[in-house]
Design an enzyme around this catalytic site. Structure first.
Site, short mmCIF file in Angstrom:
data_model
loop_
_atom_site.label_atom_id
_atom_site.label_comp_id
_atom_site.label_asym_id
_atom_site.label_seq_id
_atom_site.Cartn_x
_atom_site.Cartn_y
_atom_site.Cartn_z
N CYS A 73 -59.56 142.67 170.02
CA CYS A 73 -59.39 141.60 170.30
C CYS A 73 -59.54 141.46 171.86
CB CYS A 73 -57.92 140.93 169.68
SG CYS A 73 -57.53 139.50 170.38
N GLY A 74 -60.42 140.50 172.42
CA GLY A 74 -60.55 140.54 173.79
C GLY A 74 -59.35 139.97 174.46
N CYS A 199 -61.42 132.93 171.78
CA CYS A 199 -61.51 134.23 171.29
C CYS A 199 -62.47 135.05 172.47
CB CYS A 199 -62.22 133.90 170.01
SG CYS A 199 -62.94 135.38 169.04
#
Length: 260
Positions: A73-74, A199
């Protein structure tokens, strides 16, 4: 058991973070799902444990809101770096490990967190001329017009649960090109099974997919419903990229305690 937690957000992508450097907590899937529930728990797109790891500043263990451990998850990684700094790791550069391997990170003078992503060596073109690639998590990237009129949940769910992707799932990004070097992105995230305000791996995938200029250094500004990000990278061929950095804000929201 009462557990201290911290809430952070990166361009509206929000996370519960627990300091687990003494490795005293282990969470079941149903506990994570409850904590991330926006009506009966704290509410978040995901939950992260900051664990100790020899040779690294910390280990990032990430859970989706559905309770399952997940891929990279960036925005979560950027929030973890800000959390580590706020917890006393006063450094300008970090090295941590996540499910997809080691990541470098840096804190800019303006407070933005820059996160080095994995290299990308392939972009697949779908039967509908859309893009499929992995930036630490799998992503489907589709170009659209009038992005604010798109039903992201309906269309995203149709692609995510299509025969081709139903098994493992895929994140679905809808992208509209703006001015030169600028794109707008909205994302349907698997595991959350809804649109999120931003995201990080999706923004990265979208930027790479729309890097139509010549090989070399590239900078793309990205607008999401939750705020602005940027993706810097070196394009080494039409389908390969390295030195990829996801850049943007990460913000502490609040601290609390909850009984688990």
């Amino acid at each position: 058991m009462n557990q201290t937690f911290y809430k952070y957000q990166g361009t509206g992508n929000d996370f519960i973070i627990i300091d687990n450097r003494h490795n005293h907590i282990s969470l079941e899937d149903n506990q994570v799902k409850h904590l991330c529930n926006r009506r009966f728990g704290i509410g978040a797109d995901g939950l992260m444990l900051m664990n100790e790891k020899e040779g690294f500043d910390f280990e990032m263990l990430y859970y989706n809101a559905d309770g399952h451990t997940s891929t990279m998850c960036g925005n979560g990684g950027r929030c973890m770096v800000k959390f580590a700094y706020n917890m006393g790791l006063h450094k300008s550069e970090f090295l941590f490990i996540a499910v997809d391997g080691p990541h470098k990170a840096a804190i800019e003078s303006n407070g933005w967190i820059d996160l080095k992503m994995i290299d990308v060596d392939a972009i697949e073109i779908s039967a509908f001329s859309d893009y499929i690639l992995n930036t630490g998590s799998p992503h489907y990237v589709k170009q659209v017009n009038n992005i604010m009129d798109i039903d992201v949940v309906k269309l995203g769910r149709e692609i995510r649960y299509s025969k081709l992707f139903a098994g493992e799932g895929i994140n679905v990004n809808f992208v509209e090109q703006g001015d030169e070097g600028e794109i707008y992105v909205r994302t349907y995230e698997r595991g959350v099974e809804d649109e999120t305000l931003s995201c990080g791996t999706g923004v990265t995938a979208s930027a790479l997919s729309f890097a139509h200029n010549d090989n070399g250094f590239n900078h793309i500004s990205v607008k999401t419903p939750g705020g602005n990000l940027a993706v810097d990278f070196d394009k080494t061929s039409e389908t390969s990229f390295e030195n990829i950095w996801l850049c943007g804000p990460a913000t502490f929201v609040f601290k609390g305690e909850i009984e688990i």
